[in-house]
Scaffold this motif. Structure first.
Motif, PDB file in Angstrom:
ATOM      1  N   ASN A   1      15.744   2.409  46.196  1.00 10.37           N
ATOM      2  CA  ASN A   1      15.909   2.571  47.641  1.00 10.37           C
ATOM      3  C   ASN A   1      14.596   2.940  48.325  1.00 10.37           C
ATOM      4  O   ASN A   1      14.406   2.672  49.508  1.00 10.37           O
ATOM      5  CB  ASN A   1      16.979   3.627  47.943  1.00 10.37           C
ATOM      6  N   ALA A   2      13.671   3.539  47.548  1.00 11.62           N
ATOM      7  CA  ALA A   2      12.365   3.875  48.117  1.00 11.62           C
ATOM      8  C   ALA A   2      11.383   2.719  47.976  1.00 11.62           C
ATOM      9  O   ALA A   2      10.200   2.862  48.273  1.00 11.62           O
ATOM     10  CB  ALA A   2      11.809   5.118  47.438  1.00 11.62           C
ATOM     11  N   GLY A   3      11.879   1.558  47.475  1.00  5.44           N
ATOM     12  CA  GLY A   3      11.034   0.369  47.460  1.00  5.44           C
ATOM     13  C   GLY A   3      10.477  -0.040  46.099  1.00  5.44           C
ATOM     14  O   GLY A   3       9.754  -1.030  45.986  1.00  5.44           O
ATOM     15  N   THR A   4      10.800   0.727  45.049  1.00  4.66           N
ATOM     16  CA  THR A   4      10.292   0.393  43.713  1.00  4.66           C
ATOM     17  C   THR A   4      11.119  -0.762  43.128  1.00  4.66           C
ATOM     18  O   THR A   4      12.315  -0.875  43.384  1.00  4.66           O
ATOM     19  CB  THR A   4      10.425   1.629  42.804  1.00  4.66           C
ATOM     20  N   SER A   5      10.474  -1.598  42.312  1.00  4.12           N
ATOM     21  CA  SER A   5      11.205  -2.694  41.662  1.00  4.12           C
ATOM     22  C   SER A   5      12.228  -2.098  40.696  1.00  4.12           C
ATOM     23  O   SER A   5      12.058  -0.988  40.191  1.00  4.12           O
ATOM     24  CB  SER A   5      10.240  -3.594  40.883  1.00  4.12           C
ATOM     25  N   ALA A   6      13.300  -2.844  40.409  1.00  2.00           N
ATOM     26  CA  ALA A   6      14.353  -2.355  39.534  1.00  2.00           C
ATOM     27  C   ALA A   6      13.803  -2.035  38.140  1.00  2.00           C
ATOM     28  O   ALA A   6      14.146  -1.018  37.535  1.00  2.00           O
ATOM     29  CB  ALA A   6      15.482  -3.382  39.442  1.00  2.00           C
ATOM     30  N   GLU A   7      12.923  -2.914  37.625  1.00  2.00           N
ATOM     31  CA  GLU A   7      12.361  -2.707  36.281  1.00  2.00           C
ATOM     32  C   GLU A   7      11.581  -1.398  36.216  1.00  2.00           C
ATOM     33  O   GLU A   7      11.755  -0.599  35.310  1.00  2.00           O
ATOM     34  CB  GLU A   7      11.412  -3.864  35.911  1.00  2.00           C
ATOM     35  N   ARG A   8      10.689  -1.218  37.232  1.00  2.00           N
ATOM     36  CA  ARG A   8       9.865  -0.004  37.227  1.00  2.00           C
ATOM     37  C   ARG A   8      10.729   1.238  37.453  1.00  2.00           C
ATOM     38  O   ARG A   8      10.483   2.303  36.891  1.00  2.00           O
ATOM     39  CB  ARG A   8       8.797  -0.118  38.327  1.00  2.00           C
ATOM     40  N   ALA A   9      11.782   1.103  38.268  1.00  2.00           N
ATOM     41  CA  ALA A   9      12.634   2.246  38.596  1.00  2.00           C
ATOM     42  C   ALA A   9      13.341   2.765  37.342  1.00  2.00           C
ATOM     43  O   ALA A   9      13.341   3.962  37.059  1.00  2.00           O
ATOM     44  CB  ALA A   9      13.649   1.849  39.658  1.00  2.00           C
ATOM     45  N   VAL A  10      13.920   1.852  36.565  1.00  4.89           N
ATOM     46  CA  VAL A  10      14.640   2.304  35.371  1.00  4.89           C
ATOM     47  C   VAL A  10      13.636   2.819  34.338  1.00  4.89           C
ATOM     48  O   VAL A  10      13.907   3.764  33.589  1.00  4.89           O
ATOM     49  CB  VAL A  10      15.565   1.194  34.819  1.00  4.89           C
ATOM     50  N   TRP A  11      12.453   2.219  34.336  1.00  2.00           N
ATOM     51  CA  TRP A  11      11.400   2.675  33.409  1.00  2.00           C
ATOM     52  C   TRP A  11      11.073   4.152  33.677  1.00  2.00           C
ATOM     53  O   TRP A  11      11.070   4.982  32.766  1.00  2.00           O
ATOM     54  CB  TRP A  11      10.152   1.806  33.602  1.00  2.00           C
TER      55      TRP A  11
ATOM     56  N   ILE B  46      17.467  -2.624  29.074  1.00  2.00           N
ATOM     57  CA  ILE B  46      17.810  -2.905  30.475  1.00  2.00           C
ATOM     58  C   ILE B  46      16.683  -3.718  31.136  1.00  2.00           C
ATOM     59  O   ILE B  46      16.944  -4.703  31.828  1.00  2.00           O
ATOM     60  CB  ILE B  46      18.070  -1.591  31.255  1.00  2.00           C
ATOM     61  N   VAL B  47      15.437  -3.328  30.872  1.00  2.00           N
ATOM     62  CA  VAL B  47      14.313  -4.070  31.459  1.00  2.00           C
ATOM     63  C   VAL B  47      14.299  -5.512  30.937  1.00  2.00           C
ATOM     64  O   VAL B  47      14.117  -6.468  31.703  1.00  2.00           O
ATOM     65  CB  VAL B  47      12.969  -3.359  31.165  1.00  2.00           C
ATOM     66  N   ALA B  48      14.555  -5.686  29.635  1.00  2.00           N
ATOM     67  CA  ALA B  48      14.593  -7.043  29.068  1.00  2.00           C
ATOM     68  C   ALA B  48      15.688  -7.861  29.738  1.00  2.00           C
ATOM     69  O   ALA B  48      15.497  -9.035  30.071  1.00  2.00           O
ATOM     70  CB  ALA B  48      14.818  -6.972  27.555  1.00  2.00           C
ATOM     71  N   SER B  49      16.850  -7.230  29.949  1.00  2.00           N
ATOM     72  CA  SER B  49      17.959  -7.934  30.578  1.00  2.00           C
ATOM     73  C   SER B  49      17.612  -8.313  32.025  1.00  2.00           C
ATOM     74  O   SER B  49      17.905  -9.425  32.472  1.00  2.00           O
ATOM     75  CB  SER B  49      19.207  -7.049  30.504  1.00  2.00           C
ATOM     76  N   LEU B  50      16.948  -7.406  32.747  1.00  2.00           N
ATOM     77  CA  LEU B  50      16.528  -7.711  34.120  1.00  2.00           C
ATOM     78  C   LEU B  50      15.550  -8.888  34.155  1.00  2.00           C
ATOM     79  O   LEU B  50      15.561  -9.701  35.065  1.00  2.00           O
ATOM     80  CB  LEU B  50      15.856  -6.477  34.756  1.00  2.00           C
ATOM     81  N   ARG B  51      14.708  -8.960  33.118  1.00  2.00           N
ATOM     82  CA  ARG B  51      13.711 -10.031  33.087  1.00  2.00           C
ATOM     83  C   ARG B  51      14.260 -11.304  32.476  1.00  2.00           C
ATOM     84  O   ARG B  51      13.579 -12.333  32.460  1.00  2.00           O
ATOM     85  CB  ARG B  51      12.510  -9.588  32.235  1.00  2.00           C
ATOM     86  N   GLY B  52      15.446 -11.212  31.868  1.00  5.91           N
ATOM     87  CA  GLY B  52      16.025 -12.383  31.221  1.00  5.91           C
ATOM     88  C   GLY B  52      15.329 -12.757  29.922  1.00  5.91           C
ATOM     89  O   GLY B  52      15.271 -13.925  29.547  1.00  5.91           O
ATOM     90  N   VAL B  53      14.757 -11.755  29.217  1.00  4.41           N
ATOM     91  CA  VAL B  53      14.128 -12.027  27.915  1.00  4.41           C
ATOM     92  C   VAL B  53      14.919 -11.301  26.830  1.00  4.41           C
ATOM     93  O   VAL B  53      15.688 -10.393  27.134  1.00  4.41           O
ATOM     94  CB  VAL B  53      12.642 -11.571  27.886  1.00  4.41           C
ATOM     95  N   PRO B  54      14.767 -11.723  25.545  1.00  2.00           N
ATOM     96  CA  PRO B  54      15.529 -11.057  24.487  1.00  2.00           C
ATOM     97  C   PRO B  54      15.141  -9.582  24.362  1.00  2.00           C
ATOM     98  O   PRO B  54      13.983  -9.225  24.577  1.00  2.00           O
ATOM     99  CB  PRO B  54      15.147 -11.810  23.213  1.00  2.00           C
ATOM    100  N   ALA B  55      16.114  -8.756  24.015  1.00  2.00           N
ATOM    101  CA  ALA B  55      15.854  -7.326  23.835  1.00  2.00           C
ATOM    102  C   ALA B  55      14.935  -7.124  22.654  1.00  2.00           C
ATOM    103  O   ALA B  55      15.019  -7.848  21.666  1.00  2.00           O
ATOM    104  CB  ALA B  55      17.162  -6.593  23.615  1.00  2.00           C
TER     105      ALA B  55
END
Lengths: 561, 92
Positions: A94-104, A135-144
């Motif tokens: 919500n503060a503007g960070t990408s989903a990948e970076r946020a969960v990281w 979760i980051v792999a899933s967001l990027r669509g790459v294998p875990a």
């Protein structure tokens, strides 16, 4: 048909289809913002979809996992959708960070909190980081990341494997290991031998083959070929039929003419020891005590140590158990003992040397060993790793005596110890050659580096010369003190014959290799072994030494070793 | 706001498997339930359905914790979850 020559590190002939181990996941760059055209609501929805997908995948794996792994996977599945984790990630989105970076970042904070709690909670931090990567792999669509899961057995291909991968490697599913990097003494090689899986390392280019490619692997010859034909299938079938014969050791290591060479096991704890005893091991030649210290922030208590050691001693009543004191440092860092910032950790404060930087740990370990030995029927010997001088050997022997331990010894891994073994053996009761480190130090070649695999080979004539010198020093010392081998070299049946020919009195190896080494040793006399050793010493290269030795051992080809 | 106190009965505390089972159950009761150590301020209470919160709470065997919830079904939910905490989940 394509061929990929590599270094064979664990025998076996097999055909199968490959799966590549995904590359380690790159960290989303710090400060990464939502992509243009993506609003916070869309990113939040994507994050929730990814977290639920990861939960579902982990739950599915938990459903088929063994009981111990099941509980961990179920907890990890819950972490993937954890409200605290997701809420703090959504706040960042919500503060503007990408989903990948946020969960990281959100997971980083949780993991740090768990690490601060120490003990069991600190160990769970790894699970949080695993969930984050998924979760980051899933967001990027790459294998875990991690070992791929599959319903069907497959041949695992990787750049190299780390010790942590062993925990998730299911030998029912993975039928062979192939790596583009790594050397004969890399962790991949050690893992493969302990699981009895055929393995080839340093096979350049193998990590470029697409998933599903069918290959033929010969783990003794070190070859991999695509599009296997009738000849390869027949060879694999013959190995499958033969290998059952190589799974039984009668518990009596001897040459054809009755020269006794006790075959011992390398173990990392009580569970290993029980398996090794069942496999016929005549004792333990290397108990790696760091395994009860690894992944710990603090030194284990005396009670914990006594229980861990006694578990091993009790598996071998009336037999010899050689315990190696804590060997931390280099590829086995320990937060409370070693300095992770050393520029050159293989040549740093490791093994016995940590006694000078962290005095007390070794003394307390020896006290725990003495207490465990006191209540057991095993014949307990104790040795220190990374001894370089007679003075260090004398100091260690004095510490053992003070603790009430009667048989002190040293590992010979540093070339200086091999060269001065006569003086060193005046101070202690025995020596044990650690060929993995002895090879890396003799050749000045990091054992983890694939490009140096050719140097990092225990068949190097220089390494064999140091084995010969160590034995010569023991003879010169005059009271018949034994010199054993407890490195991976002892698990290679051809090299085992050479070592016996060089005068080594015991061989210690992964329990899986006992039967093969025992079978080959029983076909040669001591005199023949000495002749083969002389040949190997005179070779110009490790390949030549190995070829010459193998030519004299026709049993190897017959058994497919 | 309804409240229940419960003593953690699981021998390993509210970690590992007991935490998994409890977080899963708290996620299914239909109301938001918070958990805090007895004596801690209510605003520091954490989401009871979060396994990570439960793990960072640090409740050991014998610790007294406070469960809180509001709205329809709060009392029934708290009764159910308090009873669960007072069971040795390591033995289930």
């Amino acid at each position: 048909m394509q061929s990929f020559p590599g270094v064979g590190v664990s025998p076996g002939r097999i055909t199968g289809t490959i799966k590549q181990m995904p590359r380690p996941l790159a960290e989303p760059p710090a400060g990464e913002k939502l992509a243009a055209g993506t609003d916070a609501a869309t990113a939040t929805a994507a994050l929730q979809t990814a977290s639920k997908a990861v939960q579902a995948e982990l739950q599915a794996r938990a459903a088929t996992a063994r009981a111990d792994a099941k509980a961990v996977l179920e907890a990890t599945a819950l972490m993937a959708v954890d409200p605290m984790l997701i809420k703090s990630a959504v706040k960042l989105v919500n503060a503007g960070t990408s989903a990948e970076r946020a969960v990281w970042e959100a997971a980083e904070a949780v993991a740090a909190m768990l690490v601060n709690l120490g003990g069991y909670m600190a160990e769970r931090a790894t699970d949080v980081l695993d969930v984050r990567a998924r979760i980051v792999a899933s967001l990027r669509g790459v294998p875990a990341p991690g070992i791929p899961s599959s319903d069907q057995p497959f041949i695992l291909v990787a750049e190299d494997l780390a010790p942590a991968d062993t925990a998730t490697l299911d030998p029912e599913k993975v039928t062979a290991l192939l790596t583009a990097g790594g050397g004969p003494q890399s962790h991949t090689a050690i893992i493969a031998r302990s699981l009895g899986l055929p393995a080839v390392v340093a096979a350049v280019g193998i990590d470029q083959l697409p998933d599903g490619t069918e290959v033929y692997v010969d783990g003794a010859a070190g070859t991999i070929t695509t599009q296997p034909g009738e000849a390869e299938r027949a060879a694999a079938a013959a190995w499958a039929a033969n290998s059952s014969l190589l799974s039984v050791f009668d518990g009596n290591g001897t040459t054809a003419d009755g020269h006794l060479v006790p075959l011992l096991a390398n173990v990392g704890g009580a569970a290993d020891a029980v398996k090794a005893a069942a496999a016929g091991a005549q004792g333990v030649g290397l108990l790696r005590t760091e395994f009860c210290f690894l992944e710990r922030d603090t030194e284990p208590s005396r009670e914990e140590q006594v229980a861990a050691y006694r578990g091993v001693f009790d598996a071998f009543p009336g037999k010899k158990v050689v315990l190696r004191t804590l060997d931390a440092g280099a590829d086995k860092p320990l937060p409370f003992l070693t300095d992770a910032t050393e520029p050159n950790p293989a040549l740093g404060v490791r093994g016995y040397r940590t006694d000078t930087s962290s005095p007390g740990v070794l003394e307390r370990q020896l006290a725990a060993v003495a207490e465990a030995a006191g209540g057991s029927e095993a014949d307990v010997w104790v040795m220190a790793p990374m001894i370089s001088t007679p003075a260090e050997a004398a100091d260690f022997a004095a510490m053992c005596t003070a603790a009430g331990l009667k048989v002190p010894g040293v590992m010979v891994e540093v070339p200086s110890a091999a060269v001065t073994s006569e003086s060193i053996l005046r101070e202690v009761a025995f020596a044990s050659l650690g060929t993995n480190d002895l090879t890396q130090y003799t050749m000045a070649a990091d054992r983890q580096l694939g490009p140096l695999a050719a140097l990092n080979n225990p068949w190097q004539p220089a390494v064999l010369q140091l084995v010969r010198l160590t034995v010569a020093g023991a003879l010169a010392e005059g009271s018949g003190k034994p010199v054993g081998v407890c490195g991976e070299a002892a698990a290679d049946p051809a090299l085992a014959v050479v070592l016996v020919g060089l005068g080594v009195s015991t061989l210690s190896m992964t329990a899986r290799s006992l039967a093969a080494v025992g079978a080959v040793l029983a076909t040669v006399t001591l005199k023949e072994a000495q002749e083969i050793a002389t040949l190997a010493l005179s070779a110009n290269s490790p390949a030549q030494a190995k070829d010459w030795a193998r030519e004299k051992l026709p049993i190897l080809a017959k058994l497919g070793l | 706001m309804s409240e229940r106190k419960a003593t953690v009965a699981s021998s390993s505390g509210l970690h590992a498997r007991p935490a998994s089972l409890f977080a899963a159950a708290a996620g299914e009761v239909g109301v938001e339930v918070t958990i805090a150590m007895d004596g801690a301020p209510a605003e520091d209470a954490m989401d009871a359905s979060s396994i990570l919160s439960l793990m960072t709470l640090g409740a050991e065997h014998g610790s007294v914790v406070v469960l809180r919830a509001e709205g329809d079904g709060a009392d029934a939910a708290l009764d159910k979850l308090a009873a669960m905490l007072e069971t040795d989940l390591d033995a289930v």
